[in-house]
Write a protein that holds these residues in place. Structure first.
Motif, PDB file in Angstrom:
ATOM      1  N   VAL A   1     -20.412 109.153   9.586  1.00  0.00           N
ATOM      2  CA  VAL A   1     -19.061 109.218   9.037  1.00  0.00           C
ATOM      3  C   VAL A   1     -18.456 110.544   9.473  1.00  0.00           C
ATOM      4  CG1 VAL A   1     -17.708 109.370   6.920  1.00  0.00           C
ATOM      5  CG2 VAL A   1     -19.564 107.720   7.090  1.00  0.00           C
ATOM      6  N   PHE A   2     -17.185 110.512   9.817  1.00  0.00           N
ATOM      7  CA  PHE A   2     -16.499 111.694  10.311  1.00  0.00           C
ATOM      8  C   PHE A   2     -15.361 112.083   9.374  1.00  0.00           C
ATOM      9  CE2 PHE A   2     -18.683 111.498  14.288  1.00  0.00           C
ATOM     10  CZ  PHE A   2     -18.847 110.148  14.572  1.00  0.00           C
ATOM     11  N   LEU A   3     -15.061 113.367   9.373  1.00  0.00           N
ATOM     12  CA  LEU A   3     -13.881 113.863   8.673  1.00  0.00           C
ATOM     13  C   LEU A   3     -13.160 114.793   9.642  1.00  0.00           C
ATOM     14  CD1 LEU A   3     -12.324 113.825   5.963  1.00  0.00           C
ATOM     15  CD2 LEU A   3     -13.463 116.005   5.444  1.00  0.00           C
ATOM     16  N   LEU A   4     -12.057 114.323  10.192  1.00  0.00           N
ATOM     17  CA  LEU A   4     -11.236 115.142  11.078  1.00  0.00           C
ATOM     18  C   LEU A   4     -10.233 115.904  10.234  1.00  0.00           C
ATOM     19  CD1 LEU A   4     -10.291 116.037  13.875  1.00  0.00           C
ATOM     20  CD2 LEU A   4      -8.816 114.001  13.916  1.00  0.00           C
ATOM     21  N   MET A   5     -10.298 117.212  10.309  1.00  0.00           N
ATOM     22  CA  MET A   5      -9.453 118.070   9.484  1.00  0.00           C
ATOM     23  C   MET A   5      -8.485 118.828  10.390  1.00  0.00           C
ATOM     24  SD  MET A   5     -12.362 119.548   6.892  1.00  0.00           S
ATOM     25  CE  MET A   5     -13.192 120.456   8.194  1.00  0.00           C
ATOM     26  N   SER A   6      -7.213 118.635  10.160  1.00  0.00           N
ATOM     27  CA  SER A   6      -6.182 119.282  10.963  1.00  0.00           C
ATOM     28  C   SER A   6      -5.283 120.114  10.068  1.00  0.00           C
ATOM     29  CB  SER A   6      -5.356 118.224  11.705  1.00  0.00           C
ATOM     30  OG  SER A   6      -6.167 117.401  12.521  1.00  0.00           O
ATOM     31  N   SER A   7      -4.470 120.962  10.686  1.00  0.00           N
ATOM     32  CA  SER A   7      -3.543 121.820   9.947  1.00  0.00           C
ATOM     33  C   SER A   7      -4.253 122.536   8.812  1.00  0.00           C
ATOM     34  CB  SER A   7      -2.366 120.997   9.405  1.00  0.00           C
ATOM     35  OG  SER A   7      -1.686 120.338  10.457  1.00  0.00           O
ATOM     36  N   LEU A   8      -5.401 123.094   9.115  1.00  0.00           N
ATOM     37  CA  LEU A   8      -6.223 123.724   8.086  1.00  0.00           C
ATOM     38  C   LEU A   8      -5.558 124.970   7.512  1.00  0.00           C
ATOM     39  CD1 LEU A   8      -9.683 123.155   9.728  1.00  0.00           C
ATOM     40  CD2 LEU A   8      -9.024 122.386   7.444  1.00  0.00           C
ATOM     41  N   LYS A   9      -5.802 125.180   6.230  1.00  0.00           N
ATOM     42  CA  LYS A   9      -5.238 126.306   5.487  1.00  0.00           C
ATOM     43  C   LYS A   9      -6.372 127.134   4.898  1.00  0.00           C
ATOM     44  CE  LYS A   9      -1.664 123.091   3.889  1.00  0.00           C
ATOM     45  NZ  LYS A   9      -1.004 122.499   2.689  1.00  0.00           N
ATOM     46  N   PRO A  10      -6.126 128.371   4.576  1.00  0.00           N
ATOM     47  CA  PRO A  10      -7.186 129.188   3.953  1.00  0.00           C
ATOM     48  C   PRO A  10      -7.737 128.551   2.676  1.00  0.00           C
ATOM     49  CG  PRO A  10      -5.431 130.585   4.737  1.00  0.00           C
ATOM     50  CD  PRO A  10      -4.960 129.174   4.931  1.00  0.00           C
ATOM     51  N   GLU A  11      -6.908 127.847   1.942  1.00  0.00           N
ATOM     52  CA  GLU A  11      -7.378 127.207   0.718  1.00  0.00           C
ATOM     53  C   GLU A  11      -8.296 126.013   0.968  1.00  0.00           C
ATOM     54  OE1 GLU A  11      -4.199 127.936   1.560  1.00  0.00           O
ATOM     55  OE2 GLU A  11      -2.806 126.396   0.816  1.00  0.00           O
ATOM     56  N   ASP A  12      -8.451 125.623   2.218  1.00  0.00           N
ATOM     57  CA  ASP A  12      -9.424 124.588   2.564  1.00  0.00           C
ATOM     58  C   ASP A  12     -10.836 125.165   2.718  1.00  0.00           C
ATOM     59  OD1 ASP A  12      -6.929 123.126   4.671  1.00  0.00           O
ATOM     60  OD2 ASP A  12      -7.590 122.382   2.718  1.00  0.00           O
ATOM     61  N   THR A  13     -10.959 126.469   2.647  1.00  0.00           N
ATOM     62  CA  THR A  13     -12.265 127.108   2.761  1.00  0.00           C
ATOM     63  C   THR A  13     -13.167 126.659   1.624  1.00  0.00           C
ATOM     64  OG1 THR A  13     -11.393 129.053   3.912  1.00  0.00           O
ATOM     65  CG2 THR A  13     -13.472 129.320   2.721  1.00  0.00           C
ATOM     66  N   ALA A  14     -14.329 126.118   1.981  1.00  0.00           N
ATOM     67  CA  ALA A  14     -15.255 125.585   0.985  1.00  0.00           C
ATOM     68  C   ALA A  14     -16.513 125.089   1.703  1.00  0.00           C
ATOM     69  CB  ALA A  14     -14.625 124.430   0.215  1.00  0.00           C
ATOM     70  N   ILE A  15     -17.489 124.712   0.900  1.00  0.00           N
ATOM     71  CA  ILE A  15     -18.624 123.960   1.422  1.00  0.00           C
ATOM     72  C   ILE A  15     -18.286 122.482   1.284  1.00  0.00           C
ATOM     73  CG2 ILE A  15     -21.076 123.442   1.234  1.00  0.00           C
ATOM     74  CD1 ILE A  15     -21.478 126.219   0.051  1.00  0.00           C
ATOM     75  N   TYR A  16     -18.425 121.757   2.365  1.00  0.00           N
ATOM     76  CA  TYR A  16     -18.079 120.343   2.388  1.00  0.00           C
ATOM     77  C   TYR A  16     -19.351 119.498   2.364  1.00  0.00           C
ATOM     78  CZ  TYR A  16     -13.206 121.401   3.328  1.00  0.00           C
ATOM     79  OH  TYR A  16     -11.909 121.842   3.220  1.00  0.00           O
ATOM     80  N   TYR A  17     -19.356 118.513   1.492  1.00  0.00           N
ATOM     81  CA  TYR A  17     -20.508 117.634   1.312  1.00  0.00           C
ATOM     82  C   TYR A  17     -20.108 116.177   1.558  1.00  0.00           C
ATOM     83  CZ  TYR A  17     -22.342 121.615  -1.378  1.00  0.00           C
ATOM     84  OH  TYR A  17     -22.764 122.859  -1.787  1.00  0.00           O
ATOM     85  N   CYS A  18     -21.002 115.422   2.177  1.00  0.00           N
ATOM     86  CA  CYS A  18     -20.811 113.978   2.199  1.00  0.00           C
ATOM     87  C   CYS A  18     -21.802 113.361   1.214  1.00  0.00           C
ATOM     88  CB  CYS A  18     -21.004 113.396   3.594  1.00  0.00           C
ATOM     89  SG  CYS A  18     -22.638 113.582   4.317  1.00  0.00           S
ATOM     90  N   ALA A  19     -21.424 112.221   0.688  1.00  0.00           N
ATOM     91  CA  ALA A  19     -22.240 111.552  -0.319  1.00  0.00           C
ATOM     92  C   ALA A  19     -22.102 110.054  -0.156  1.00  0.00           C
ATOM     93  CB  ALA A  19     -21.801 111.976  -1.714  1.00  0.00           C
ATOM     94  N   SER A  20     -23.177 109.364  -0.456  1.00  0.00           N
ATOM     95  CA  SER A  20     -23.194 107.908  -0.345  1.00  0.00           C
ATOM     96  C   SER A  20     -23.322 107.266  -1.709  1.00  0.00           C
ATOM     97  CB  SER A  20     -24.371 107.475   0.531  1.00  0.00           C
ATOM     98  OG  SER A  20     -24.467 106.061   0.564  1.00  0.00           O
ATOM     99  N   SER A  21     -22.563 106.225  -1.887  1.00  0.00           N
ATOM    100  CA  SER A  21     -22.732 105.411  -3.081  1.00  0.00           C
ATOM    101  C   SER A  21     -23.583 104.198  -2.715  1.00  0.00           C
ATOM    102  CB  SER A  21     -21.372 104.946  -3.590  1.00  0.00           C
ATOM    103  OG  SER A  21     -20.901 103.884  -2.787  1.00  0.00           O
ATOM    104  N   THR A  22     -23.840 103.366  -3.700  1.00  0.00           N
ATOM    105  CA  THR A  22     -24.503 102.085  -3.430  1.00  0.00           C
ATOM    106  C   THR A  22     -23.520 100.949  -3.622  1.00  0.00           C
ATOM    107  OG1 THR A  22     -25.332 102.070  -5.689  1.00  0.00           O
ATOM    108  CG2 THR A  22     -26.814 102.902  -3.981  1.00  0.00           C
TER     109      THR A  22
END
Length: 125
Positions: A79-100
């Protein structure tokens, strides 16, 4: 057992772009809804986007709509997450998670039981 591994994080300047990847191993991954979350220092974890197992249904939080795009390649189990027009407030640790959750639907309140280790994204002004 489903295992998720994020990659693609890094440092980028204001207005730049990054693409995160969430590679999965384990059985029946392609059936399940996957979501991206993030957590900034001192803040609560927040949902960003999710995508259904078949990939036809997506959802975004308002603060990333029009800037982020979620997609998946079930042949590559990624799974991909394309992030554009990034801002300083987007600074974080990003996690992916799966449901069932099966079916062509996703939402942020599904039971996401499998999580990756996280990828740091830093946006400088």
């Amino acid at each position: 057992q489903l295992k998720l591994v994020e990659s693609g994080g890094g440092q980028v300047q204001f207005g730049g772009s990054l693409r995160l990847s969430c590679a999965a191993s384990g059985v029946t991954y392609y059936q399940y809804a996957i979501a991206w979350f993030r957590q900034a220092p001192g803040k609560e974890r927040e949902a960003i986007s999710c995508i259904s197992g078949p990939g036809h249904f997506t959802k975004y939080s308002d603060f990333v709509k029009g800037r982020f795009t979620i997609s998946r390649d079930n042949v590559k189990n990624t799974v991909f997450l394309l992030m554009s027009s990034l801002k300083p407030e987007d600074t974080a640790i990003y996690y992916c998670a799966s449901s069932t959750h099966l079916g062509d639907y996703c939402d942020f309140d599904l039971d996401f039981g499998s999580w990756g280790q996280g990828a740091q994204v830093t946006v400088s002004s």
